[in-house]
Design an enzyme around this catalytic site. Structure first.
Site, short mmCIF file in Angstrom:
data_model
loop_
_atom_site.label_atom_id
_atom_site.label_comp_id
_atom_site.label_asym_id
_atom_site.label_seq_id
_atom_site.Cartn_x
_atom_site.Cartn_y
_atom_site.Cartn_z
CB ILE A 160 -0.99 0.02 1.17
CG1 ILE A 160 -2.09 1.04 0.91
CG2 ILE A 160 -0.27 0.27 2.50
CD1 ILE A 160 -2.86 0.86 -0.38
CE LYS A 202 -7.81 -1.51 6.35
NZ LYS A 202 -7.25 -2.71 5.66
CG ASP A 248 -6.53 -6.03 5.93
OD1 ASP A 248 -6.51 -5.72 4.73
OD2 ASP A 248 -5.83 -5.47 6.80
N1 LIG Z 1 -2.72 -4.34 0.37
C1 LIG Z 1 -3.68 -3.44 0.19
O1 LIG Z 1 -4.34 -3.38 -0.89
C2 LIG Z 1 -3.99 -2.46 1.28
C3 LIG Z 1 -3.41 -2.55 2.55
N2 LIG Z 1 -3.75 -1.63 3.52
C4 LIG Z 1 -3.26 -1.76 4.88
O2 LIG Z 1 -1.88 -1.38 4.92
C5 LIG Z 1 -1.16 -2.15 5.87
C6 LIG Z 1 0.00 -2.82 5.15
O3 LIG Z 1 -0.55 -3.63 4.14
P1 LIG Z 1 0.34 -4.02 2.86
O4 LIG Z 1 1.09 -2.85 2.37
O5 LIG Z 1 -0.56 -4.73 1.91
O6 LIG Z 1 1.36 -5.08 3.53
P2 LIG Z 1 2.80 -5.53 3.03
O7 LIG Z 1 3.08 -6.81 3.74
O8 LIG Z 1 2.88 -5.48 1.55
O9 LIG Z 1 3.79 -4.38 3.58
C7 LIG Z 1 4.17 -4.28 4.94
C8 LIG Z 1 5.56 -3.69 4.96
O10 LIG Z 1 5.92 -3.41 6.30
C9 LIG Z 1 7.27 -3.77 6.48
N3 LIG Z 1 7.49 -4.00 7.90
C10 LIG Z 1 6.91 -4.94 8.68
N4 LIG Z 1 7.32 -4.79 9.97
C11 LIG Z 1 8.15 -3.71 9.99
C12 LIG Z 1 8.89 -3.04 11.00
N5 LIG Z 1 8.87 -3.46 12.29
N6 LIG Z 1 9.63 -1.97 10.66
C13 LIG Z 1 9.67 -1.54 9.38
N7 LIG Z 1 9.00 -2.12 8.36
C14 LIG Z 1 8.25 -3.20 8.68
C15 LIG Z 1 7.47 -5.00 5.61
O11 LIG Z 1 8.84 -5.15 5.26
C16 LIG Z 1 6.62 -4.64 4.38
O12 LIG Z 1 7.41 -3.94 3.43
C17 LIG Z 1 -2.17 -3.14 6.46
O13 LIG Z 1 -2.63 -2.65 7.71
C18 LIG Z 1 -3.32 -3.16 5.44
O14 LIG Z 1 -4.58 -3.38 6.07
C19 LIG Z 1 -4.59 -0.57 3.25
C20 LIG Z 1 -5.15 -0.42 2.00
C21 LIG Z 1 -4.95 -1.40 0.95
O1 LIG Z 2 -7.67 -1.71 2.97
C1 LIG Z 2 -7.76 -2.52 2.09
O2 LIG Z 2 -8.28 -2.28 0.84
C2 LIG Z 2 -8.37 -3.52 0.14
C3 LIG Z 2 -8.11 -3.26 -1.32
O3 LIG Z 2 -6.84 -2.68 -1.42
C4 LIG Z 2 -9.16 -2.28 -1.87
O4 LIG Z 2 -8.72 -0.99 -1.74
C5 LIG Z 2 -7.35 -4.42 0.82
O5 LIG Z 2 -7.69 -5.77 0.78
C6 LIG Z 2 -7.41 -3.93 2.24
O6 LIG Z 2 -6.17 -4.13 2.94
#
Ligand SMILES: NC(=O)C1=CN([C@@H]2O[C@H](COP(=O)(O)OP(=O)(O)OC[C@H]3O[C@@H](n4cnc5c(N)ncnc54)[C@H](O)[C@@H]3O)[C@@H](O)[C@H]2O)C=CC1
Ligand SMILES: O=C1O[C@@H]([C@H](O)CO)[C@H](O)[C@H]1O
Length: 308
Positions: free
Chosen positions: A14, A90, A168
């Site tokens: 993200i 979030k 999530d």
């Molecule tokens: N994947 C999606 O489409 C979306 C995700 N999110 C939210 O964003 C958050 C992250 O999700 P993603 O980006 O998908 O996960 P991800 O697993 O791709 O990225 C997480 C990052 O955090 C880093 N990390 C973990 N622990 C760490 C630490 N102690 N210090 C520094 N870096 C650390 C990891 O190396 C990784 O690069 C979640 O809470 C998720 O709900 C929100 C909107 C959309």
């Molecule tokens: O926050 C989040 O949004 C979806 C998806 O990226 C749609 O925006 C994802 O599964 C969740 O972490």
């Protein structure tokens, strides 16, 4: 006007997809450093930990947190102790208790904090809220279905305790309805379908209500087809409102409405900028409370194992 110097923790999906592009497009912010355990971010100083970023990196005014929810509480506390404004993805934390503690600590530190419920900034949400304000609600139907393999490829944390599984993305629907509806919602019953090799659900069926017995139903699915279904239909005495594509599209009685052209994360960072200018915070716990209550009340059914 000096830009807000920003650090970012967790340069993952993200952060790459949404946060960094939104930050780079907003001249009020300057991204100066990243702390991450994965690939580094080009064009800024990179560190392996928030501690190193704070100790050895360029001065920052604020920190954006894009790490998984597990362990995020300690990281945000570290930034607050250093007097930094915080923008938290979030869900804000892995538990409601941690999030409640952060609300207190932001206030004690006298900085600005934002729990970034990004779906609340979808283009159709404000117009939907305005329309609903003078209507008599009868029922709400939520369908929030997507493919975890598309949106969270290889992310094992999402299936671990604190990772929330299908909640999530589902929490985004909660963040919209708690923003649209005047009365607090509570969970009446929840059926959670948990893969036999996971700690969190892949699907859920929920019934919720409010003090005026509004009928709210939700179907969450993390193993949906390639084309997402992110829709909320609200039937009122005066007509039917429908949000589609996660709130990007708004229809009233089947007629598509004109909505904002601003993207979710551009609006999130504009809001964060305003909170800092106004020396205030926006730290809503309602969406996370509904997730907690779903887990409290949820009946569990084991289903086939999940493999990425
Ligand atoms: N994947 C999606 O489409 C979306 C995700 N999110 C939210 O964003 C958050 C992250 O999700 P993603 O980006 O998908 O996960 P991800 O697993 O791709 O990225 C997480 C990052 O955090 C880093 N990390 C973990 N622990 C760490 C630490 N102690 N210090 C520094 N870096 C650390 C990891 O190396 C990784 O690069 C979640 O809470 C998720 O709900 C929100 C909107 C959309
Ligand atoms: O926050 C989040 O949004 C979806 C998806 O990226 C749609 O925006 C994802 O599964 C969740 O972490």
């Amino acid at each position: 006007m000096q830009p807000i110097c920003l650090g970012l923790v967790g340069y993952g999906k993200i952060a790459q997809d949404q946060h960094v592009p939104a930050i780079l497009a907003n001249p009020a912010f300057q991204l100066v450093s990243v702390a991450t355990q994965g690939q580094p971010c080009a064009g800024v100083e990179n560190f392996r930990s928030l501690g190193e970023l704070l100790e050895n990196g360029p001065q920052v005014d604020a920190i954006a947190f894009c790490t998984p929810p597990q362990g995020r509480f300690a990281l945000v506390q570290q930034a607050l102790a250093a007097g930094k404004h915080v923008l938290v993805e979030k869900p804000p934390c892995a538990t409601l208790g941690e999030a409640m503690a952060l609300v207190d600590q932001v206030g004690e530190q006298g900085v600005s904090g934002l729990f970034a419920w990004h779906s609340r900034y979808a283009p159709g949400i404000d117009a939907a809220r305005d329309w609903l304000a003078s209507r008599t609600l009868q029922s709400v139907k939520i369908d929030w279905k997507e493919d975890v393999r598309k949106w969270h490829p290889g992310q094992t944390w999402i299936w671990q305790p604190g990772g929330l599984g299908v909640f999530d993305p589902g929490i985004n629907a909660f963040s919209i309805v708690t923003h649209l509806l005047a009365l607090p919602l509570f969970v009446e019953c929840a059926e959670l379908r948990v893969p036999s090799n996971c700690q969190s659900p892949i699907a859920a069926s929920l019934k919720m209500s409010d003090a005026q017995h509004l009928d709210v139903r939700a179907e969450f699915d993390f193993d949906h087809g390639h084309d997402e279904l992110w829709s909320i239909e609200i039937r009122c005495t005066e007509g039917t409102l429908r949000l589609d594509n996660g709130g990007a599209l708004l229809s009233i009685d089947g007629v598509r409405q004109t909505v904002s052209q601003e993207g979710e994360y551009a609006a999130v960072y504009r809001h964060f900028q305003q909170l800092i200018a106004d020396q205030t915070s926006d730290l809503d716990l309602q969406p996370l409370r509904l997730v907690a209550d779903s887990f409290f009340l949820g009946s569990r059914t084991l289903v086939e194992p999940f493999y990425d």
